[in-house]
Design a protein around this motif. Structure first.
Motif, PDB file in Angstrom:
ATOM      1  N   CYS A  13       0.856  -1.188   0.000  1.00 36.97           N
ATOM      2  CA  CYS A  13       0.000   0.000   0.000  1.00 36.97           C
ATOM      3  C   CYS A  13       0.891   1.236   0.000  1.00 36.97           C
ATOM      4  CB  CYS A  13      -0.923  -0.003   1.213  1.00 36.97           C
ATOM      5  SG  CYS A  13      -0.043  -0.025   2.773  1.00 36.97           S
ATOM      6  N   SER A  14       0.319   2.350  -0.360  1.00 38.22           N
ATOM      7  CA  SER A  14       1.105   3.585  -0.446  1.00 38.22           C
ATOM      8  C   SER A  14       0.829   4.459   0.774  1.00 38.22           C
ATOM      9  CB  SER A  14       0.728   4.350  -1.710  1.00 38.22           C
ATOM     10  OG  SER A  14      -0.601   4.824  -1.586  1.00 38.22           O
ATOM     11  N   VAL A  41       5.709   6.751   8.814  1.00 38.49           N
ATOM     12  CA  VAL A  41       6.290   5.710   7.951  1.00 38.49           C
ATOM     13  C   VAL A  41       7.814   5.761   8.032  1.00 38.49           C
ATOM     14  CG1 VAL A  41       6.630   5.001   5.536  1.00 38.49           C
ATOM     15  CG2 VAL A  41       4.314   5.441   6.398  1.00 38.49           C
ATOM     16  N   ALA A  42       8.373   6.987   8.063  1.00 39.87           N
ATOM     17  CA  ALA A  42       9.835   7.116   8.167  1.00 39.87           C
ATOM     18  C   ALA A  42      10.322   6.444   9.455  1.00 39.87           C
ATOM     19  CB  ALA A  42      10.221   8.593   8.153  1.00 39.87           C
ATOM     20  N   ASP A  43       9.572   6.659  10.527  1.00 39.68           N
ATOM     21  CA  ASP A  43       9.938   6.049  11.816  1.00 39.68           C
ATOM     22  C   ASP A  43       9.871   4.517  11.724  1.00 39.68           C
ATOM     23  OD1 ASP A  43      10.187   5.290  14.465  1.00 39.68           O
ATOM     24  OD2 ASP A  43       9.022   6.982  15.215  1.00 39.68           O
ATOM     25  N   LEU A  44       8.799   4.004  11.096  1.00 37.67           N
ATOM     26  CA  LEU A  44       8.652   2.538  10.975  1.00 37.67           C
ATOM     27  C   LEU A  44       9.741   1.955  10.076  1.00 37.67           C
ATOM     28  CD1 LEU A  44       4.752   2.287  10.681  1.00 37.67           C
ATOM     29  CD2 LEU A  44       6.158   1.613  12.639  1.00 37.67           C
ATOM     30  N   ILE A  45      10.162   2.703   9.069  1.00 34.89           N
ATOM     31  CA  ILE A  45      11.259   2.246   8.201  1.00 34.89           C
ATOM     32  C   ILE A  45      12.566   2.225   8.998  1.00 34.89           C
ATOM     33  CG2 ILE A  45      12.678   2.855   6.182  1.00 34.89           C
ATOM     34  CD1 ILE A  45      10.064   3.746   4.793  1.00 34.89           C
ATOM     35  N   ARG A  78       9.127  -1.572   4.981  1.00 33.11           N
ATOM     36  CA  ARG A  78      10.105  -1.163   3.969  1.00 33.11           C
ATOM     37  C   ARG A  78       9.389  -0.776   2.681  1.00 33.11           C
ATOM     38  NH1 ARG A  78      10.949  -5.497   0.371  1.00 33.11           N
ATOM     39  NH2 ARG A  78      10.129  -7.435   1.204  1.00 33.11           N
ATOM     40  N   GLU A  79      10.108   0.000   1.881  1.00 36.42           N
ATOM     41  CA  GLU A  79       9.594   0.349   0.555  1.00 36.42           C
ATOM     42  C   GLU A  79       9.942  -0.798  -0.378  1.00 36.42           C
ATOM     43  OE1 GLU A  79      11.550   4.071  -0.142  1.00 36.42           O
ATOM     44  OE2 GLU A  79       9.868   5.202   0.709  1.00 36.42           O
ATOM     45  N   THR A  80       9.001  -1.147  -1.237  1.00 35.15           N
ATOM     46  CA  THR A  80       9.293  -2.244  -2.155  1.00 35.15           C
ATOM     47  C   THR A  80      10.142  -1.765  -3.317  1.00 35.15           C
ATOM     48  OG1 THR A  80       7.317  -1.812  -3.422  1.00 35.15           O
ATOM     49  CG2 THR A  80       7.140  -3.449  -1.673  1.00 35.15           C
ATOM     50  N   VAL A 135       5.562  -2.375   2.318  1.00 33.45           N
ATOM     51  CA  VAL A 135       5.223  -3.715   2.830  1.00 33.45           C
ATOM     52  C   VAL A 135       5.841  -3.864   4.213  1.00 33.45           C
ATOM     53  CG1 VAL A 135       5.051  -4.825   0.556  1.00 33.45           C
ATOM     54  CG2 VAL A 135       7.254  -4.751   1.734  1.00 33.45           C
ATOM     55  N   LEU A 136       5.402  -4.885   4.950  1.00 38.82           N
ATOM     56  CA  LEU A 136       6.022  -5.172   6.240  1.00 38.82           C
ATOM     57  C   LEU A 136       7.470  -5.595   6.000  1.00 38.82           C
ATOM     58  CD1 LEU A 136       3.669  -7.350   8.464  1.00 38.82           C
ATOM     59  CD2 LEU A 136       4.170  -4.923   8.682  1.00 38.82           C
ATOM     60  N   ASP A 137       8.349  -5.177   6.880  1.00 37.05           N
ATOM     61  CA  ASP A 137       9.722  -5.677   6.817  1.00 37.05           C
ATOM     62  C   ASP A 137       9.873  -6.693   7.952  1.00 37.05           C
ATOM     63  OD1 ASP A 137      12.383  -6.179   6.677  1.00 37.05           O
ATOM     64  OD2 ASP A 137      13.063  -4.136   6.988  1.00 37.05           O
TER      65      ASP A 137
END
Ligand SMILES: [Zn+2]
Length: 415
Positions: free
Chosen positions: A46-47, A66-70, A76-78, A93-95
């Motif tokens: 999802c975006s 999202v930056a924090d979760l990355i 992670r970004e696909t 997607v989930l990392d």
């Protein structure tokens, strides 16, 4: 329905009708991180725009979260983009590749351990023989040994352990103390505290829960009826207990002792139960009623296979026993259906191989005894998760605590 409060800078709050209310901005941010993480788990790929549109959080807030979760390597970004109406978007997607959740199930003669990744993928499934019946100390030593090996394996794979949850067949209070586990001979034991000492304070949370409760969580997250908001899991071992999920949440009751359907009396003149009373559901429909012998747990598996063989061959005595056990089980299941109106009641343990003979009888009882039409929409099915459902549920409980905001790396700084 979700609604947003307090705009701006990642401190925007998404509220839902249930759940604890955050006390300050750090909690607000942790709550929102969890909201975004859950959304990605359920909707990936999802975006960021999808997240903003569905959660009501503004786009700047979503980008910050999202930056924090990355950063935490939870998402992670696909690198893929998807052409839609408008501009292409980077998909998420989930990392979770650096993480593992561990669940352990203590049985009378064995310990099962399961490790999963953040998305629930199985990393490891082990079963070891065990003589937990001797004493709590020996039991904890045995469980500690297997957990240490699982942790070592995860460390070798460069995974950080998010937590451990241990399933015990017995009464476990809401603090995680084992009040009584009759088949293990344990009572008033702080298994979690003892395990933490045995593991020399491993740096991850240790939770202890009843086996039926954890198996219900496994069904809710991984089972054939995952996502059902009203679900009951019924253990089919020597003991019979229920794990109850209503409105999407595990219901432990005031002190943690809910679900003891196994000791509802079906017949005052029935056979003696382990609890000292007579005619309990467990005495009439537990696995002891199928085998009618005092077997060691190791022998039960072999005996059950023999029962299945005889039932397939149409042996009248075996079919009569299964009919009678199915009738008692159906009465117990009908009590649950009348009381709780679940969407589904899932039979676990040794009920699974016997399901072809038990289920038709149980469903007949349900039709006769539930006052709502069509048994209130309640289905009865056999579990598809296998014998380590409670161990898998331990991992599910760890993942649940991540989903509810206890993220690894602590609550991030407020922007
Ligand atoms: Zn009883």
């Amino acid at each position: 329905m979700l609604g947003s409060l307090l705009g701006g800078n990642g401190a925007e709050l998404i509220t839902s009708t249930t759940g604890p209310q955050p006390a300050d901005f750090a909690d607000v941010r942790a709550t929102n991180l969890a909201v975004v993480l859950r959304f990605v788990r359920e909707h990936a790929p999802c975006s960021r725009a999808d997240i903003a549109a569905s959660t009501g959080l503004n786009k700047a807030t979503v980008s910050s979260l999202v930056a924090d979760l990355i950063d935490r390597r939870l998402v992670r970004e696909t690198g893929l983009t998807e052409n839609r109406v408008g501009r292409p978007a980077t998909m998420l997607v989930l990392d979770g590749s650096p993480y593992a959740a561990i669940g352990v199930e203590i049985n009378v003669d064995s310990v099962s351990a399961v490790a999963t990744g953040l998305a629930g993928e199985r990393l490891l499934t082990w079963r070891r023989s065990f003589s937990g019946g001797d004493s709590v100390n020996q039991g904890v030593a045995g469980v500690g040994a297997i957990v240490r090996r699982v942790v070592n394996r995860m460390t070798k794979e460069e995974r950080h352990v998010l937590g451990l949850a241990v399933a015990v067949p017995g009464l476990v209070d809401v603090q995680g103390n084992v009040r009584i586990a009759p088949n293990l001979g344990w009572h008033d034991a702080d298994i979690g505290g003892d395990l933490a000492k045995a593991l020399r304070d491993p740096g991850f949370p240790i939770q202890v829960d009843n086996d039926a409760n954890l198996a219900a969580l496994a069904e809710q997250r991984f089972g054939a009826h995952s996502g059902a908001s009203d679900l009951v899991y019924l253990t089919g071992e020597m003991g019979v207990g229920a794990g109850i999920i209503l409105d999407g949440r595990l219901r432990r009751g005031g002190l943690g002792y809910s679900g003891e359907i196994g000791h509802v009396q079906l017949d005052p003149d029935g056979p003696e139960c382990h609890c000292g009373r007579r005619g309990c559901l467990e005495a009439m429909a537990g696995i002891g009623a199928v085998l009618r012998k005092d077997l060691s747990p190791a022998e039960i598996q072999v005996e059950i296979e023999e029962v299945v063989r005889l039932a397939r061959a149409g042996d009248p005595a075996t079919l009569a026993t299964l009919g009678s056990v199915g009738g008692s089980l159906g009465r117990g299941v009908s009590i649950l259906a009348n009381l709780l109106n679940p969407e589904v009641i899932i039979l676990g343990g040794y009920y699974v191989p016997l399901a072809p003979w038990l289920l038709p009888v149980v469903q007949g009882e349900l039709a006769d005894r539930v006052i709502a039409a069509e048994a209130g929409g309640c289905q009865v099915v056999a579990s598809t998760l296998g014998h380590d459902a409670a161990a898998l549920g331990g991992a599910a409980r760890v993942l649940d605590s991540i989903d509810s905001g206890r993220l690894p790396g602590g609550i991030s700084r407020i922007p």
